[in-house]
Design an enzyme around this catalytic site. Structure first.
Site, PDB file in Angstrom:
ATOM      1  N   ASP A 195       1.247   2.603   3.535  1.00  0.00           N
ATOM      2  CA  ASP A 195       0.398   3.780   3.352  1.00  0.00           C
ATOM      3  C   ASP A 195       1.226   5.060   3.425  1.00  0.00           C
ATOM      4  O   ASP A 195       0.737   6.100   3.857  1.00  0.00           O
ATOM      5  CB  ASP A 195      -0.757   3.805   4.368  1.00  0.00           C
ATOM      6  CG  ASP A 195      -1.824   4.831   3.986  1.00  0.00           C
ATOM      7  OD1 ASP A 195      -1.863   5.236   2.813  1.00  0.00           O
ATOM      8  OD2 ASP A 195      -2.594   5.238   4.870  1.00  0.00           O
ATOM      9  N   ALA A 214      -4.194  14.799   5.520  1.00  0.00           N
ATOM     10  CA  ALA A 214      -3.935  13.514   6.181  1.00  0.00           C
ATOM     11  C   ALA A 214      -2.883  12.740   5.400  1.00  0.00           C
ATOM     12  O   ALA A 214      -2.934  12.682   4.170  1.00  0.00           O
ATOM     13  CB  ALA A 214      -5.226  12.708   6.244  1.00  0.00           C
ATOM     14  N   LYS A 233      -9.286  -0.107  -6.064  1.00  0.00           N
ATOM     15  CA  LYS A 233      -9.328   0.478  -4.727  1.00  0.00           C
ATOM     16  C   LYS A 233     -10.659   1.173  -4.508  1.00  0.00           C
ATOM     17  O   LYS A 233     -11.075   2.012  -5.321  1.00  0.00           O
ATOM     18  CB  LYS A 233      -8.186   1.499  -4.580  1.00  0.00           C
ATOM     19  CG  LYS A 233      -8.171   2.254  -3.256  1.00  0.00           C
ATOM     20  CD  LYS A 233      -7.684   1.397  -2.102  1.00  0.00           C
ATOM     21  CE  LYS A 233      -7.861   2.082  -0.741  1.00  0.00           C
ATOM     22  NZ  LYS A 233      -6.761   2.958  -0.391  1.00  0.00           N
ATOM     23  N   HIS A 244       2.943  14.583   1.612  1.00  0.00           N
ATOM     24  CA  HIS A 244       2.326  15.882   1.302  1.00  0.00           C
ATOM     25  C   HIS A 244       3.378  16.950   1.562  1.00  0.00           C
ATOM     26  O   HIS A 244       4.199  16.790   2.470  1.00  0.00           O
ATOM     27  CB  HIS A 244       1.130  16.162   2.231  1.00  0.00           C
ATOM     28  CG  HIS A 244      -0.036  15.264   2.011  1.00  0.00           C
ATOM     29  ND1 HIS A 244      -0.981  15.474   1.037  1.00  0.00           N
ATOM     30  CD2 HIS A 244      -0.418  14.134   2.655  1.00  0.00           C
ATOM     31  CE1 HIS A 244      -1.895  14.521   1.086  1.00  0.00           C
ATOM     32  NE2 HIS A 244      -1.575  13.690   2.061  1.00  0.00           N
ATOM     33  N   HIS A 258       1.567   5.360  -1.670  1.00  0.00           N
ATOM     34  CA  HIS A 258       1.243   6.546  -2.480  1.00  0.00           C
ATOM     35  C   HIS A 258       2.559   7.176  -2.933  1.00  0.00           C
ATOM     36  O   HIS A 258       3.400   7.501  -2.088  1.00  0.00           O
ATOM     37  CB  HIS A 258       0.489   7.584  -1.652  1.00  0.00           C
ATOM     38  CG  HIS A 258      -0.796   7.069  -1.074  1.00  0.00           C
ATOM     39  ND1 HIS A 258      -2.019   7.266  -1.673  1.00  0.00           N
ATOM     40  CD2 HIS A 258      -1.046   6.359   0.058  1.00  0.00           C
ATOM     41  CE1 HIS A 258      -2.964   6.701  -0.934  1.00  0.00           C
ATOM     42  NE2 HIS A 258      -2.405   6.141   0.123  1.00  0.00           N
ATOM     43  N   ASN A 314      -5.056   7.332  -6.098  1.00  0.00           N
ATOM     44  CA  ASN A 314      -5.793   8.566  -5.758  1.00  0.00           C
ATOM     45  C   ASN A 314      -5.038   9.830  -6.165  1.00  0.00           C
ATOM     46  O   ASN A 314      -4.755  10.702  -5.357  1.00  0.00           O
ATOM     47  CB  ASN A 314      -6.150   8.600  -4.262  1.00  0.00           C
ATOM     48  CG  ASN A 314      -4.923   8.617  -3.357  1.00  0.00           C
ATOM     49  OD1 ASN A 314      -3.881   8.084  -3.703  1.00  0.00           O
ATOM     50  ND2 ASN A 314      -5.057   9.244  -2.196  1.00  0.00           N
ATOM     51  N   HIS A 332      -4.813  -0.655   5.702  1.00  0.00           N
ATOM     52  CA  HIS A 332      -4.444   0.050   6.937  1.00  0.00           C
ATOM     53  C   HIS A 332      -5.417  -0.198   8.090  1.00  0.00           C
ATOM     54  O   HIS A 332      -6.095   0.714   8.556  1.00  0.00           O
ATOM     55  CB  HIS A 332      -4.235   1.553   6.703  1.00  0.00           C
ATOM     56  CG  HIS A 332      -5.210   2.216   5.747  1.00  0.00           C
ATOM     57  ND1 HIS A 332      -6.572   2.151   5.914  1.00  0.00           N
ATOM     58  CD2 HIS A 332      -5.000   2.958   4.641  1.00  0.00           C
ATOM     59  CE1 HIS A 332      -7.151   2.822   4.939  1.00  0.00           C
ATOM     60  NE2 HIS A 332      -6.229   3.318   4.155  1.00  0.00           N
ATOM     61  N   HIS A 349       0.872  -1.198   0.000  1.00  0.00           N
ATOM     62  CA  HIS A 349       0.000   0.000   0.000  1.00  0.00           C
ATOM     63  C   HIS A 349       0.899   1.235   0.000  1.00  0.00           C
ATOM     64  O   HIS A 349       1.484   1.588   1.019  1.00  0.00           O
ATOM     65  CB  HIS A 349      -0.907   0.006   1.241  1.00  0.00           C
ATOM     66  CG  HIS A 349      -1.894   1.150   1.247  1.00  0.00           C
ATOM     67  ND1 HIS A 349      -3.239   0.963   1.494  1.00  0.00           N
ATOM     68  CD2 HIS A 349      -1.746   2.481   1.043  1.00  0.00           C
ATOM     69  CE1 HIS A 349      -3.863   2.131   1.445  1.00  0.00           C
ATOM     70  NE2 HIS A 349      -2.974   3.075   1.177  1.00  0.00           N
ATOM     71  N   HIS A 400     -10.616   1.122   1.581  1.00  0.00           N
ATOM     72  CA  HIS A 400     -10.375   2.085   2.651  1.00  0.00           C
ATOM     73  C   HIS A 400     -11.586   1.917   3.567  1.00  0.00           C
ATOM     74  O   HIS A 400     -12.671   2.407   3.271  1.00  0.00           O
ATOM     75  CB  HIS A 400     -10.279   3.514   2.104  1.00  0.00           C
ATOM     76  CG  HIS A 400     -10.002   4.526   3.184  1.00  0.00           C
ATOM     77  ND1 HIS A 400      -8.831   5.216   3.276  1.00  0.00           N
ATOM     78  CD2 HIS A 400     -10.746   4.908   4.256  1.00  0.00           C
ATOM     79  CE1 HIS A 400      -8.852   5.997   4.355  1.00  0.00           C
ATOM     80  NE2 HIS A 400     -10.014   5.827   4.957  1.00  0.00           N
ATOM     81  N   LEU A 450      -5.168   9.197   7.911  1.00  0.00           N
ATOM     82  CA  LEU A 450      -6.478   8.548   7.988  1.00  0.00           C
ATOM     83  C   LEU A 450      -6.344   7.113   7.514  1.00  0.00           C
ATOM     84  O   LEU A 450      -5.660   6.884   6.518  1.00  0.00           O
ATOM     85  CB  LEU A 450      -7.495   9.299   7.112  1.00  0.00           C
ATOM     86  CG  LEU A 450      -7.929  10.657   7.685  1.00  0.00           C
ATOM     87  CD1 LEU A 450      -8.775  11.413   6.685  1.00  0.00           C
ATOM     88  CD2 LEU A 450      -8.683  10.483   9.005  1.00  0.00           C
TER      89      LEU A 450
HETATM   90  C1  NCD Z   1      -3.678   9.123   1.968  1.00  0.00           C
HETATM   91  C2  NCD Z   1      -3.169  10.157   0.970  1.00  0.00           C
HETATM   92  O1  NCD Z   1      -2.684  11.216   1.402  1.00  0.00           O
HETATM   93  O2  NCD Z   1      -3.249   9.913  -0.234  1.00  0.00           O
HETATM   94  N1  NCD Z   1      -3.740   9.695   3.278  1.00  0.00           N
HETATM   95  C3  NCD Z   1      -3.741   9.045   4.456  1.00  0.00           C
HETATM   96  O3  NCD Z   1      -3.888   9.691   5.501  1.00  0.00           O
HETATM   97  N2  NCD Z   1      -3.577   7.746   4.524  1.00  0.00           N
HETATM   98  C4  NCD Z   1      -4.991   8.614   1.524  1.00  0.00           C
HETATM   99  C5  NCD Z   1      -5.381   7.318   2.171  1.00  0.00           C
HETATM  100  O4  NCD Z   1      -4.762   6.293   1.951  1.00  0.00           O
HETATM  101  O5  NCD Z   1      -6.353   7.317   2.920  1.00  0.00           O
HETATM  102 ZN    ZN Z   2      -3.396   5.061   1.519  1.00  0.00          ZN
END
Ligand code: NCD
Ligand code: ZN
Length: 352
Positions: free
Chosen positions: A247, A263, A99, A251, A15, A41, A174, A13, A136, A219
């Site tokens: 996860d 988040a 997803k 950011h 990003h 996403n 998660h 998982h 999620h 989150l």
């Molecule tokens: C994730 C994101 O920033 O893309 N944020 C997070 O808090 N985990 C989105 C997600 O996986 O929920």
């Molecule tokens: Zn995620």
């Protein structure tokens, strides 16, 4: 010096964002992992096989020459996803799952699903074509307390999805509660879960330790200590249903340290090191290989990696920040000391 060598792990998982941000975060993951399930996403979300394949190529361009790293692509399920989208995904060797984000659940989830029953025909096709569904697992009804959203999703939504589609492979992403651990443990073998380093490391007090801590905000939100302990027990226990998924969700600093902060915790810079420290503290270093390197590929029906990874017990300090396109990225545990250092992967041929 104490060292640890085991089968090369994968991140189930992750990003990585897009464009120049890839140049910071992809090398961090490629240094430690052979493969990663890439979350779709983006803005706009990755909803078709063609978009996923183009995104995969952009990710591969950011992989350092000395590493093999295979991005395992996923598609973002919306109420407009078509049966043809599912068929195209199932036929592609590069796409491994869909997803499901309930609309409004998290970062860039406004395109998510508002009414589950609208996607039932699509889930039927996914079940038939044996394409996993990654969820999620939070119910987004604003009436529900933030800390109860995971349990509400299990009770009100996941249970009915499983009843309707008993053969659908589902990853509860998660997991953060004892309820999720219990549910997944007792469910059929086609239901599994990923666990992040931050939910193993911190309870919700950590969000307010000496002041508000935006870089620990993600989150699903951090939960109570008894739930953290249940997650540790699941990750380090005998069940093959729980596997590594960071996860890691980068950011820019200014969007985290803001009057309305995003988040997501960034953990890819030290993912395996964080897990190693946690497993060691739990007296379960011998369980790390199963969690990090075996149960994920077994669930996804992919071969286990043939290369290895080596970590040494050598304290190092996490950098205070990383460059992130034109901005700055603050990693989890910035400036703090970690016990294990990842020395590198032995490069075996890429897993197919
Ligand atoms: C994730 C994101 O920033 O893309 N944020 C997070 O808090 N985990 C989105 C997600 O996986 O929920
Ligand atoms: Zn995620």
């Amino acid at each position: 010096m104490q060292s640890l060598t085991f089968t090369c792990p994968d991140d189930w998982h992750l990003h990585v964002r897009d464009d120049r941000a890839l140049n910071t975060v992809v090398p961090h993951s490629a240094r430690q992992f052979a493969r990663a399930i890439i979350m779709p996403n983006l803005k706009p979300p990755i909803t078709t096989a063609a978009m996923a394949l183009a995104y995969r190529r952009r990710i591969l361009e950011a992989v350092p020459e000395e590493n093999h790293f295979e991005p395992l692509m996923t598609l973002y399920l919306t109420e407009s996803t078509t049966h043809d989208d599912v068929r195209a995904a199932a036929e592609s060797p590069y796409i491994h799952a869909f997803k499901l984000y309930p609309a409004g659940a998290t970062t860039h989830s406004d395109a998510g699903v508002k009414r589950l029953d609208r996607i039932f025909p699509i889930l039927e096709t996914m079940q038939r074509l044996d394409l996993p569904l990654l969820v999620h697992g939070e119910k987004t009804d604003p009436e529900i307390d933030l800390f109860d959203r995971e349990k509400a999703f299990i009770d009100d939504e996941l249970t009915s999805i499983i009843k309707r589609f008993p053969a659908l492979r589902i990853v509860f992403e998660h997991a953060t509660t004892r309820d999720a651990v219990q549910f997944v443990t007792e469910a059929a073998p086609n239901i599994a879960a990923t666990i992040t380093p931050q939910h193993l490391l911190y309870n919700r007090n950590a969000l307010f330790e000496d002041g508000i801590r935006p870089h620990r905000y993600c989150l699903p939100i951090l939960k109570r200590e008894t739930y953290r302990k249940a997650l540790i027990a699941a990750a380090t226990g005998e069940s093959r249903k729980f596997f590594l998924g960071t996860d890691s969700a980068p950011h820019p600093q200014q969007l985290k340290e803001s009057s309305c902060g995003c988040a997501g915790c960034y953990t890819a810079h030290a993912a395996l090191e964080l897990y190693a420290e946690l497993f060691e503290k739990a007296g379960a270093l011998d369980k790390l290989e199963g969690f990090a390197s075996f149960y994920g590929p077994d669930f996804y029906r992919l071969p286990r990696n043939s290369g290895t990874i080596t970590l040494e017990k050598r304290p190092w300090q996490v950098p205070a920040h990383y460059p992130f396109a034109d901005q700055t990225l603050i990693p989890l545990k910035a400036g703090e000391c970690l016990a294990w250092k990842c020395i590198g992967k032995s490069e075996a041929p890429p897993a197919s």
